[in-house]
Design an enzyme around this catalytic site. Sequence first.
Site, short mmCIF file in Angstrom:
data_model
loop_
_atom_site.label_atom_id
_atom_site.label_comp_id
_atom_site.label_asym_id
_atom_site.label_seq_id
_atom_site.Cartn_x
_atom_site.Cartn_y
_atom_site.Cartn_z
N ASN A 1 31.46 21.85 -16.40
CA ASN A 1 30.66 20.66 -14.68
C ASN A 1 29.69 21.42 -13.85
O ASN A 1 29.29 20.99 -13.54
CB ASN A 1 31.94 19.97 -14.03
CG ASN A 1 33.10 19.36 -14.75
OD1 ASN A 1 33.22 18.38 -14.24
ND2 ASN A 1 31.73 18.69 -15.94
N ASP B 1 41.96 30.80 -33.57
CA ASP B 1 41.11 30.30 -33.88
C ASP B 1 39.91 30.49 -32.25
O ASP B 1 39.28 30.07 -32.96
CB ASP B 1 42.46 29.14 -33.00
CG ASP B 1 43.17 28.21 -34.14
OD1 ASP B 1 42.99 29.12 -35.42
OD2 ASP B 1 44.18 27.48 -33.92
N SER C 1 41.69 33.45 -26.17
CA SER C 1 43.43 34.02 -25.33
C SER C 1 43.01 34.66 -26.29
O SER C 1 44.32 35.54 -26.09
CB SER C 1 44.01 32.24 -26.48
OG SER C 1 44.17 32.56 -27.72
N GLY C 2 42.71 35.73 -27.45
CA GLY C 2 43.52 36.45 -28.44
C GLY C 2 44.09 36.40 -29.53
O GLY C 2 44.32 37.03 -29.92
N ARG D 1 24.64 20.04 -31.02
CA ARG D 1 25.13 19.07 -30.27
C ARG D 1 24.66 19.97 -28.78
O ARG D 1 25.09 19.00 -27.94
CB ARG D 1 26.83 19.91 -30.18
CG ARG D 1 27.95 19.09 -29.00
CD ARG D 1 26.94 17.89 -28.61
NE ARG D 1 27.84 17.22 -29.50
CZ ARG D 1 28.59 16.20 -30.02
NH1 ARG D 1 29.61 16.27 -28.83
NH2 ARG D 1 28.91 15.36 -30.65
N GLU E 1 46.29 22.57 -37.20
CA GLU E 1 47.41 21.91 -35.57
C GLU E 1 47.18 20.89 -35.48
O GLU E 1 48.30 20.39 -35.30
CB GLU E 1 46.78 22.60 -34.45
CG GLU E 1 47.15 24.72 -34.42
CD GLU E 1 46.48 25.07 -33.37
OE1 GLU E 1 46.86 26.67 -33.51
OE2 GLU E 1 45.18 24.76 -32.59
N LYS F 1 31.49 8.01 -85.27
CA LYS F 1 30.71 8.82 -84.15
C LYS F 1 29.47 7.96 -84.57
O LYS F 1 29.16 7.23 -85.22
CB LYS F 1 30.40 10.28 -85.34
CG LYS F 1 29.77 11.11 -84.29
CD LYS F 1 29.32 11.87 -85.04
CE LYS F 1 28.48 13.09 -84.48
NZ LYS F 1 27.94 14.85 -85.21
N GLU G 1 35.46 17.84 -85.51
CA GLU G 1 35.57 17.20 -86.61
C GLU G 1 35.64 16.84 -88.29
O GLU G 1 35.42 18.42 -88.61
CB GLU G 1 33.59 16.98 -85.65
CG GLU G 1 33.37 15.99 -86.61
CD GLU G 1 31.16 15.94 -85.86
OE1 GLU G 1 31.01 15.25 -86.86
OE2 GLU G 1 31.23 17.63 -85.58
N CYS H 1 31.39 15.37 -81.13
CA CYS H 1 30.35 15.96 -80.69
C CYS H 1 29.44 15.79 -80.57
O CYS H 1 29.11 15.87 -79.00
CB CYS H 1 30.33 16.67 -82.84
SG CYS H 1 29.38 18.45 -82.78
N GLY I 1 27.20 22.77 -18.38
CA GLY I 1 27.66 23.38 -19.90
C GLY I 1 28.71 21.96 -20.47
O GLY I 1 28.84 21.32 -19.83
#
Length: 661
Positions: A454, A359, A355-356, A341, A468, A115, A46, A172, A458
């Site tokens: 089933n 994800d 799966s080890g 849910r 993915e 200003k 300024e 300012c 569940g």
Amino acid sequence: MKFGFIKVMAASPKLKVGDTAYNLESARECFDEAERVGANLLVFPELHLTAYTCGDLFYSDTLLDGALEALEALRDYTSGKRCMAVIGVPVRTGGKLYNCAAVIQNGAVLGVVPKTVLPNYGEFYEKRQFSSGADYRGENTIRIAGWDVPFGRDLLFCCREMPDFVLGVEICEDLWAPVTPSTGLCLAGATVIANLSASNELIGKNDYRRLLVSSASSRLICGYVYANAGHGESTQDMVFSGHSLIYENGQLLAEKKPFAKNGLIATEIDLFRLRFERHRNTSFDESSAPECRRVYFSQELRDTELTRHIARRPFVPADGEILAERAEAILSIQSDGLMRRIEHTGCCKAVIGISGGLDSTLALLVMVRAMDMLGRPREDIVAVTMPCFGTTERTRSNAEKLCEELDVSFMTVDIGAAVRQHFADIGHDEGCTDVTYENCQARERTQVLMDIANQNGGIVVGTGDLSELALGWATYNGDHMSMYGVNASVPKTLVRYIIEYEMGRCSAGAAAVLKDILDTPISPELLPADNGSITQKTEAIVGPYELHDFFLYHMLRSGASPARIFRLACYAFDGEYDRDVILHWLRTFLRRFFAQQFKRSCLPDGVKIGSVALSARRLAYAVRRISAAVAGGSGKTGIINKTDIKLSGHFCPDIFLPKFI
């Protein structure tokens, strides 16, 4: 500028109070540096040409005439140069004095902005010398150094070559007011706000300054360049630290710390991203914009060398503390969604294929949290491992150990015989390890999980992650299907860090298993193992997930074109991947992303944890928008630069994406 970036600078040079010749020379030096680095915009503090703290010297004709002479000299100095400068200068018109910002470019004063808000409290008493621009009732132009120049608070400075570069100016205290001039300017089209400031330093004021600029840039979805007075301005009872800031949509890009010696800060503002954010934000209502006058200028389009940080892993915070907070927040969102849910369906069990791998491990950790939150026993989680032709002892053992450590129900269903029977049923040769060979296993696993769910009343919890889903790296109606996908918006690069975070909260035994899972190559394990070792490594087939997550983030989060993504990736991964490698995997990403949309169009519900998600409800719009951008782009708008990248139609089926070169 070709890809939407402009280089901006905030200057806080040394000055001398009342010495317009000295202050002009310091401005020239800053302008020379701005030209050297290819800046598009340079903002001064300024009243820089006189200094802010002149007091009643502002009644002096000698000072005011000297300021206009300095402005004229600086105007002439910019002739033939590209950079635009915004500099503070006192201007007399209509018998009043105004605290102004002069916008100069290529030998011309484009406009003068007075200003609006004059502080008259504490150590400030501007109303003693200056009038507010809000009270100006004169002509729309004023005479400066023989030129008729636009004057007023309603000026927007618009670049012909880059329509997204529209500059608005406030000064300012204007920023500190309840209703700021920048609000109207941005609603009228300004994408960058320059603030010329002389904000003195007090304890804690620098934090408040950051808060103001950050919130303004975020609320107005703009770039904000705040240049503050510094050394030489300090006099009597006020001290000025030169604390300058550059923000973009709430993100700090550059900062000159209080009392730092360097008088210049520079960075790049991403105008295309700002345009995208305004486009998608329906709360940004331009219909309420005030009438503004537009002043046009020209700047040659050039490549802007990026100095701002481009994160290699945009989904992953670099700060360890923030990363831990992010991991905890994600786990809380995931587990709360799953808990709701389970409550809503009244299911007895939650079933998961374990799966080890990364994800399914993350999904299991989320399920454990959800059950704990519900006050239900962890045995209500049924974890099923389903070994087949590619399953290795390492992953199978890790799956079993992890379930034992977490106290969940565990069962093994060897699907080898069932898959072989299916091969026989459809007449497939087991020696042919093609996509049928792989998908038969994936679909058999899904069938097993659904039937176990089933049996137990569940639901099946899906494990597929965001990366993915983007690549279509899932078997349609196989691992693609579940009853609730807890990882659906968690990218692969972030999955690892969330698991690492949970390692610190688990028992020593569980932590050891998680560590080995993290060290295991990513693989669907659908092809036969080689002496017990994984032969099918995902990243060798589809490419590095860190690249694909980078592409995904910039395509969906900011609407970036392929050419722009490519350029950003070359900056971010410089020294790690060469251009040809990046281009190869970008083509792979685009081809797979658009070709695999049919899988995302029928996804099960999945919890959304971030602004980038691939649910069926939002992806149809995203695909249409991106396709249109690619088809209709041009080098001038930055959608696609034909000289920088060659991505022809062969990489993507015409039905999903129009050809472009």
